[in-house]
Write an enzyme that holds these catalytic residues in place. Structure first.
Site, PDB file in Angstrom:
ATOM      1  N   SER A  95       0.727  -1.233  -0.123  1.00 51.16           N
ATOM      2  CA  SER A  95      -0.049   0.148   0.083  1.00 51.16           C
ATOM      3  C   SER A  95       0.799   1.147  -0.101  1.00 51.16           C
ATOM      4  CB  SER A  95      -1.037  -0.048   1.135  1.00 51.16           C
ATOM      5  OG  SER A  95      -2.109   0.924   0.833  1.00 51.16           O
ATOM      6  N   HIS A 228      -7.721  -5.767   0.480  1.00 54.56           N
ATOM      7  CA  HIS A 228      -6.653  -4.743   0.645  1.00 54.56           C
ATOM      8  C   HIS A 228      -5.478  -5.492   1.535  1.00 54.56           C
ATOM      9  CE1 HIS A 228      -4.631  -1.263  -0.058  1.00 54.56           C
ATOM     10  NE2 HIS A 228      -4.302  -1.160   1.253  1.00 54.56           N
TER      11      HIS A 228
END
Length: 256
Positions: A95, A228
């Protein structure tokens, strides 16, 4: 002459493996810390020596101000890594950590000490337009976002004392991501391996595939089941790929 490593506040070497032929430098997501990669270090050692980056403003660096600029953060990490570039190494970022790793790799390559490979996870390519990407601004929006992404235990977010400790770093990290602007420059000479979850709302397969434009070498995209934070459930498969591409035997098991 390589500088003395000393005890850098920036790096955690949970399982030192000085005889390992390669190092893996791991960079966490927004609000994340070095301890996120403790299971990775345990699984890969002693075949691969894992260094986990500890950003300011969290855990044992909680007394320091978090850095709200990804370029500045990358520059500080490059300085900390200099003594550790005496053997082949790769960067792995998830990320926000993927962008920080990319910017660090650019600087290290420019200095003639570039990584052997860049692993990026759960993040769209930096060259893509982020105008339509949602970025939380207020504290409540930040908390809602990390709850949606399932990156922090819900029980922790309901504890006011914990919230007071983690909010400054979260606020700074999300602000840094929101302000980041990609500046065109030479592509990386090292291969890039990208990972994303098939249900990741922040990084679709197409957006992650665009990392291919940032290397003149090989590129590989791995789409795995999950959102995610697919890394948590798919750690075995991710680390098997990492190990293979770094020329090492795959870990027999990953224990979180």
């Amino acid at each position: 002459m390589t500088a003395h490593r000393g005890d850098s506040p920036w790096l955690r070497n949970f399982f030192p493996a000085p005889r390992a032929p390669v190092r893996l430098v791991c960079l966490a997501h927004a609000g994340g810390s070095a301890s996120f990669y403790f299971p990775v270090a345990r699984a890969l050692s002693p075949r691969i020596e894992v260094l986990a980056v500890q950003y300011p403003g969290r855990q044992d660096r909680r007394g320091e101000n978090a850095i709200g600029d990804l370029d500045v953060l990358a520059e500080r990490i490059v300085q900390a890594l200099e003594p550790w570039t005496d053997k082949p190494y790769a960067l792995f970022g998830h990320s926000m950590g993927a962008i920080v790793g990319f910017e660090a790799a650019r600087r290290l390559q420019s200095a003639g000490r570039g990584p052997s490979r860049l692993f990026v996870s759960g993040r769209r390519a930096p060259s893509l337009d982020t105008a339509g990407e949602y970025q939380p601004v207020t504290d409540q929006e930040v908390l809602t976002e990390i709850t949606r992404l399932d990156g922090t235990g819900r029980e922790l977010l309901e504890d006011q004392e914990t919230l007071r400790m983690i909010l400054p770093a979260l606020r700074a990290d999300y602000g840094a991501v929101r302000r980041y602007r990609y500046r065109p420059g030479p592509a990386l000479a090292c291969p890039i391996t990208a990972f994303t979850g098939d249900r990741d709302p922040k990084a679709t397969a197409g957006q992650v595939r665009a990392w291919q434009a940032h290397t003149t070498s090989a590129f590989e995209l791995n789409v795995l089941p999950g959102g995610h934070f697919f890394l948590v459930g798919e750690q075995q498969r991710v680390l098997s790929t990492v190990s293979r591409q770094l020329g090492c035997a795959a870990p027999s098991a990953v224990v979180s």
